[in-house]
Design a protein around this motif. Structure first.
Motif, PDB file in Angstrom:
ATOM      1  N   ALA A  27      -1.302   4.159  10.771  1.00  0.00           N
ATOM      2  CA  ALA A  27      -0.255   3.860  12.099  1.00  0.00           C
ATOM      3  C   ALA A  27       1.081   4.133  11.808  1.00  0.00           C
ATOM      4  O   ALA A  27       2.159   4.142  10.635  1.00  0.00           O
ATOM      5  N   ALA A  28       2.044   4.670  12.298  1.00  0.00           N
ATOM      6  CA  ALA A  28       3.262   4.732  12.721  1.00  0.00           C
ATOM      7  C   ALA A  28       4.269   4.293  13.393  1.00  0.00           C
ATOM      8  O   ALA A  28       3.736   3.723  14.086  1.00  0.00           O
ATOM      9  N   LEU A  29       5.409   3.972  12.950  1.00  0.00           N
ATOM     10  CA  LEU A  29       6.639   3.359  13.577  1.00  0.00           C
ATOM     11  C   LEU A  29       7.458   4.449  14.772  1.00  0.00           C
ATOM     12  O   LEU A  29       7.818   5.997  13.879  1.00  0.00           O
ATOM     13  N   ALA A  30       7.663   4.954  15.407  1.00  0.00           N
ATOM     14  CA  ALA A  30       8.997   6.208  15.765  1.00  0.00           C
ATOM     15  C   ALA A  30      10.523   5.412  15.699  1.00  0.00           C
ATOM     16  O   ALA A  30      11.167   4.418  17.171  1.00  0.00           O
ATOM     17  N   VAL A  31      11.025   5.599  15.747  1.00  0.00           N
ATOM     18  CA  VAL A  31      12.565   5.369  14.764  1.00  0.00           C
ATOM     19  C   VAL A  31      12.967   6.566  15.032  1.00  0.00           C
ATOM     20  O   VAL A  31      13.035   7.649  14.583  1.00  0.00           O
ATOM     21  N   ASP A  32      14.487   6.029  15.702  1.00  0.00           N
ATOM     22  CA  ASP A  32      15.200   7.056  15.335  1.00  0.00           C
ATOM     23  C   ASP A  32      14.628   8.818  15.476  1.00  0.00           C
ATOM     24  O   ASP A  32      15.706  10.371  14.641  1.00  0.00           O
ATOM     25  N   GLY A  33      14.203   8.841  17.117  1.00  0.00           N
ATOM     26  CA  GLY A  33      13.574  10.176  17.106  1.00  0.00           C
ATOM     27  C   GLY A  33      12.876  10.431  16.120  1.00  0.00           C
ATOM     28  O   GLY A  33      12.315  12.093  16.530  1.00  0.00           O
ATOM     29  N   GLY A  34      11.970   9.579  15.432  1.00  0.00           N
ATOM     30  CA  GLY A  34      11.043  10.342  14.551  1.00  0.00           C
ATOM     31  C   GLY A  34      10.116   9.681  14.252  1.00  0.00           C
ATOM     32  O   GLY A  34      10.171   8.148  14.793  1.00  0.00           O
ATOM     33  N   LEU A  35       9.189   9.900  13.562  1.00  0.00           N
ATOM     34  CA  LEU A  35       7.642   9.230  13.011  1.00  0.00           C
ATOM     35  C   LEU A  35       7.834   8.569  11.237  1.00  0.00           C
ATOM     36  O   LEU A  35       7.774   9.068  10.686  1.00  0.00           O
ATOM     37  N   ARG A  36       7.485   6.812  11.433  1.00  0.00           N
ATOM     38  CA  ARG A  36       7.613   7.304   9.884  1.00  0.00           C
ATOM     39  C   ARG A  36       6.220   5.999  10.110  1.00  0.00           C
ATOM     40  O   ARG A  36       5.971   5.273  10.163  1.00  0.00           O
ATOM     41  N   PRO A  37       6.246   6.293   8.405  1.00  0.00           N
ATOM     42  CA  PRO A  37       4.423   6.186   7.991  1.00  0.00           C
ATOM     43  C   PRO A  37       5.163   3.909   8.209  1.00  0.00           C
ATOM     44  O   PRO A  37       5.817   3.904   8.195  1.00  0.00           O
ATOM     45  N   VAL A  38       3.997   2.809   9.276  1.00  0.00           N
ATOM     46  CA  VAL A  38       4.320   1.341   8.691  1.00  0.00           C
ATOM     47  C   VAL A  38       3.846   1.105   7.591  1.00  0.00           C
ATOM     48  O   VAL A  38       2.884   1.439   6.664  1.00  0.00           O
ATOM     49  N   PRO A  39       4.817   0.314   7.013  1.00  0.00           N
ATOM     50  CA  PRO A  39       4.333   0.146   5.433  1.00  0.00           C
ATOM     51  C   PRO A  39       3.369  -0.789   5.175  1.00  0.00           C
ATOM     52  O   PRO A  39       3.887  -1.636   6.084  1.00  0.00           O
ATOM     53  N   GLY A  40       3.365  -0.924   3.686  1.00  0.00           N
ATOM     54  CA  GLY A  40       2.160  -1.967   3.808  1.00  0.00           C
ATOM     55  C   GLY A  40       3.150  -3.165   3.155  1.00  0.00           C
ATOM     56  O   GLY A  40       4.164  -3.477   3.112  1.00  0.00           O
ATOM     57  N   GLY A  41       2.058  -3.454   3.324  1.00  0.00           N
ATOM     58  CA  GLY A  41       2.365  -4.990   2.620  1.00  0.00           C
ATOM     59  C   GLY A  41       3.217  -6.431   3.617  1.00  0.00           C
ATOM     60  O   GLY A  41       4.056  -7.145   3.202  1.00  0.00           O
ATOM     61  N   THR A  42       3.499  -6.102   4.284  1.00  0.00           N
ATOM     62  CA  THR A  42       3.490  -6.651   5.337  1.00  0.00           C
ATOM     63  C   THR A  42       2.419  -7.513   6.716  1.00  0.00           C
ATOM     64  O   THR A  42       1.402  -7.383   6.182  1.00  0.00           O
ATOM     65  N   LEU A  43       2.807  -8.486   7.305  1.00  0.00           N
ATOM     66  CA  LEU A  43       1.947  -9.494   8.040  1.00  0.00           C
ATOM     67  C   LEU A  43       2.666  -9.775   9.031  1.00  0.00           C
ATOM     68  O   LEU A  43       4.006  -9.896   9.537  1.00  0.00           O
ATOM     69  N   VAL A  44       1.852  -8.988  10.096  1.00  0.00           N
ATOM     70  CA  VAL A  44       2.237  -8.527  12.319  1.00  0.00           C
ATOM     71  C   VAL A  44       3.747  -7.810  11.553  1.00  0.00           C
ATOM     72  O   VAL A  44       4.651  -8.396  12.088  1.00  0.00           O
ATOM     73  N   GLY A  45       4.248  -7.094  11.023  1.00  0.00           N
ATOM     74  CA  GLY A  45       5.702  -6.448  10.790  1.00  0.00           C
ATOM     75  C   GLY A  45       6.352  -7.495   9.246  1.00  0.00           C
ATOM     76  O   GLY A  45       7.253  -7.199   9.297  1.00  0.00           O
ATOM     77  N   VAL A  46       6.247  -8.933   8.931  1.00  0.00           N
ATOM     78  CA  VAL A  46       7.474  -9.294   8.145  1.00  0.00           C
ATOM     79  C   VAL A  46       7.323  -9.006   7.188  1.00  0.00           C
ATOM     80  O   VAL A  46       5.212  -9.377   6.604  1.00  0.00           O
ATOM     81  N   PRO A  47       7.720  -8.160   6.253  1.00  0.00           N
ATOM     82  CA  PRO A  47       7.319  -7.734   4.855  1.00  0.00           C
ATOM     83  C   PRO A  47       6.962  -9.493   3.792  1.00  0.00           C
ATOM     84  O   PRO A  47       7.641 -10.378   3.255  1.00  0.00           O
ATOM     85  N   GLY A  48       6.857  -8.508   2.890  1.00  0.00           N
ATOM     86  CA  GLY A  48       6.423  -9.687   1.256  1.00  0.00           C
ATOM     87  C   GLY A  48       7.149  -9.323   0.891  1.00  0.00           C
ATOM     88  O   GLY A  48       7.232  -8.888  -0.864  1.00  0.00           O
ATOM     89  N   ASP A  49       7.957  -7.893   0.685  1.00  0.00           N
ATOM     90  CA  ASP A  49       8.262  -7.434  -0.043  1.00  0.00           C
ATOM     91  C   ASP A  49       9.432  -5.995   0.607  1.00  0.00           C
ATOM     92  O   ASP A  49       9.173  -5.213   1.214  1.00  0.00           O
TER      93      ASP A  49
END
Length: 469
Positions: free
Chosen positions: A96-118
């Motif tokens: 999946a992606a995030l719509a930020v700054d007018g474009g799509l960027r992949p949702v980063p891996g390694g997160t827990l409901v968006g909270v990052p582990g790295d």
């Protein structure tokens, strides 16, 4: 003279149906189970419809395959019990992606409901605060502490991580804000780890390690033919008498159990039951509880809800990226908060004629004015915003559908779990044959609701003594 138990299940959503199935499986033979549903259909927010000649979900889309401890989820166990395991299918595209700054960027891996582990892995989407997540020499949370998710994450990682990652992830599930939602209720594994770990990233990694997942194992599943097949199978397996358009207006304790007042005011029906499962949203449950126990009713009735609309479009040969969909941070200023590319995400829905089904979710807690738009205006706005996010002019839809869910998604403020536990304890002490279940108490998602209903059924069986009287 002995007689069968009579159990009333008030609410025909998946929690109520799971309770009915568990009662049928474990209560004494001959137990009479009746499900009362105010609307004209079972399933609650599980509703499979049709658009452009194809089944599509107008409510919940999928279920988690594993439980928080890493075992099989309650939804999967129920599906197996109902003989539907061969219908389970998984996403063919998971990114999946995030719509930020007018474009799509992949949702980063390694997160827990968006909270990052790295922190390095999320840098392409959100910049953590300069002094992020320093070890303060003690656990992040006290033994019984609960905080809003946003409060903890902002303090540890800064605003951008919350606004661009955590808030849209939580918004996609709860239509709520990270700054309002309880960590313990919405992210229990992280809350448990935070009572031990000294950094938030460390707590995320610990929570992930506590529920290991085999590489490549699917996270989500759904049922070929739609989730309404789960509803139908559960109703059948329960052997319950199903009463549709049957509003329970009053609940009165009697010397032998309960009297339910069912139906219209002018022509009420009085029904006797030995025990009752209330599998209703919080406010309707509180209205029935008020004459029985005002203290519990006040606690339960204090839960707030968000309303949403789901807009589904059937598009002819659109240019869509190879994504399952995207999430939209509130800071982007768009009406839509999430979108799913159904026919890409779920390979079994792909069509040889190239028609794509795309769904967008509209409505955030505290900012639901967009839901006042008429259906054609919602469809037009969603179509325009989808085109803008994707950077292409999407073709006009061949068909569309707007599903409005008023007051559908519970908003769990910090301390929710403790308040519910206290209410249940008080109710159990005064009226052990009246039990509460459902998303308003225990959390959203099909597995949680199934487990809630099954637990309620177990409490009823225990309260009635484990055998018919």
């Amino acid at each position: 003279m002995s007689r069968p138990w009579r159990v009333a299940v008030v609410g025909g959503g998946i929690a109520g149906l799971a309770a009915a199935v568990r009662l049928r499986d474990r209560a004494p033979a001959g137990t009479e189970i009746t499900v009362y549903e105010q609307s004209g259909a079972l399933g609650g927010k599980l509703r499979t419809g049709e658009l452009a000649g194809q089944p599509v979900e107008f409510g919940a889309e999928s279920f988690l395959m594993r439980d928080p401890a890493g075992g099989e989820s309650a939804a999967v166990t129920l599906i197996r019990r109902l003989g539907l395991a061969e219908r389970i299918v998984h996403p063919t595209v998971g990114q999946a992606a995030l719509a930020v700054d007018g474009g799509l960027r992949p949702v980063p891996g390694g997160t827990l409901v968006g909270v990052p582990g790295d922190l390095e892995r999320v840098a392409t989407v959100a910049r953590p605060a300069a002094d992020a997540d320093r070890d303060g020499g003690r656990p992040l949370l006290g033994p019984d502490e609960d905080v809003a998710v946003g409060t903890l994450v902002r303090a540890r990682l800064g605003d951008e991580v919350v606004d661009r990652l955590v808030d849209p992830m939580l918004g996609g599930v709860y239509a709520g804000r990270a700054d309002d939602l309880s960590l313990v209720t919405t992210m229990p594994a992280l809350a448990r780890a935070a009572r031990v770990e000294h950094t938030l990233t460390g707590a995320v990694r610990a929570a992930q390690a506590a529920a290991p997942r085999a590489p490549g194992a699917p996270v989500f599943g759904t049922l070929a033919g739609g989730l309404s097949t789960l509803v139908e199978a559960a109703a059948t397996a329960s052997g319950a008498t199903v009463r549709l358009h049957a509003a329970v207006r009053e609940l009165t304790p009697t010397s032998e159990g309960w009297r339910l007042t069912v139906g219209p005011t002018r022509d009420p029906e009085l029904v006797e039951a030995d025990a009752v499962v209330l599998a209703l949203p919080a406010r309707p449950a509180a209205r029935l509880l008020a004459p029985v126990t005002s203290e519990v009713a006040t606690t339960i009735g204090g839960l707030d809800y968000a309303s949403v609309a789901l807009v589904t479009l059937a598009l002819p040969d659109p240019e869509l990226p190879a994504l399952s969909g995207f999430l939209v941070p509130a800071t982007e200023g768009l009406l839509i908060k999430a979108s799913t590319f159904f026919t890409i995400k779920w390979g079994h829905l792909a069509r040889p004629d190239g028609i794509a089904l795309v769904r967008a979710s509209v409505g955030r807690y505290g900012d639901e004015t967009s839901l006042h738009l008429a259906d054609p205006d919602l469809v037009a706005t969603v179509h325009r915003e989808l085109s803008g996010v994707l950077g292409v002019a999407l073709p006009a839809p061949l068909a569309s559908h707007v599903q409005r869910w008023g007051g559908a998604l519970p908003q769990y403020a910090p301390g929710h779990g403790d308040r519910v536990a206290a209410a249940r304890t008080a109710l159990r002490a005064a009226h052990p044959t009246l039990v509460l279940a459902g998303a308003g108490l225990d959390g959203v998602g099909i597995p949680v609701c199934v487990r809630s209903g099954e637990t309620a059924a177990g409490e009823i069986i225990e309260a009635l003594g484990g055998s018919g009287s």
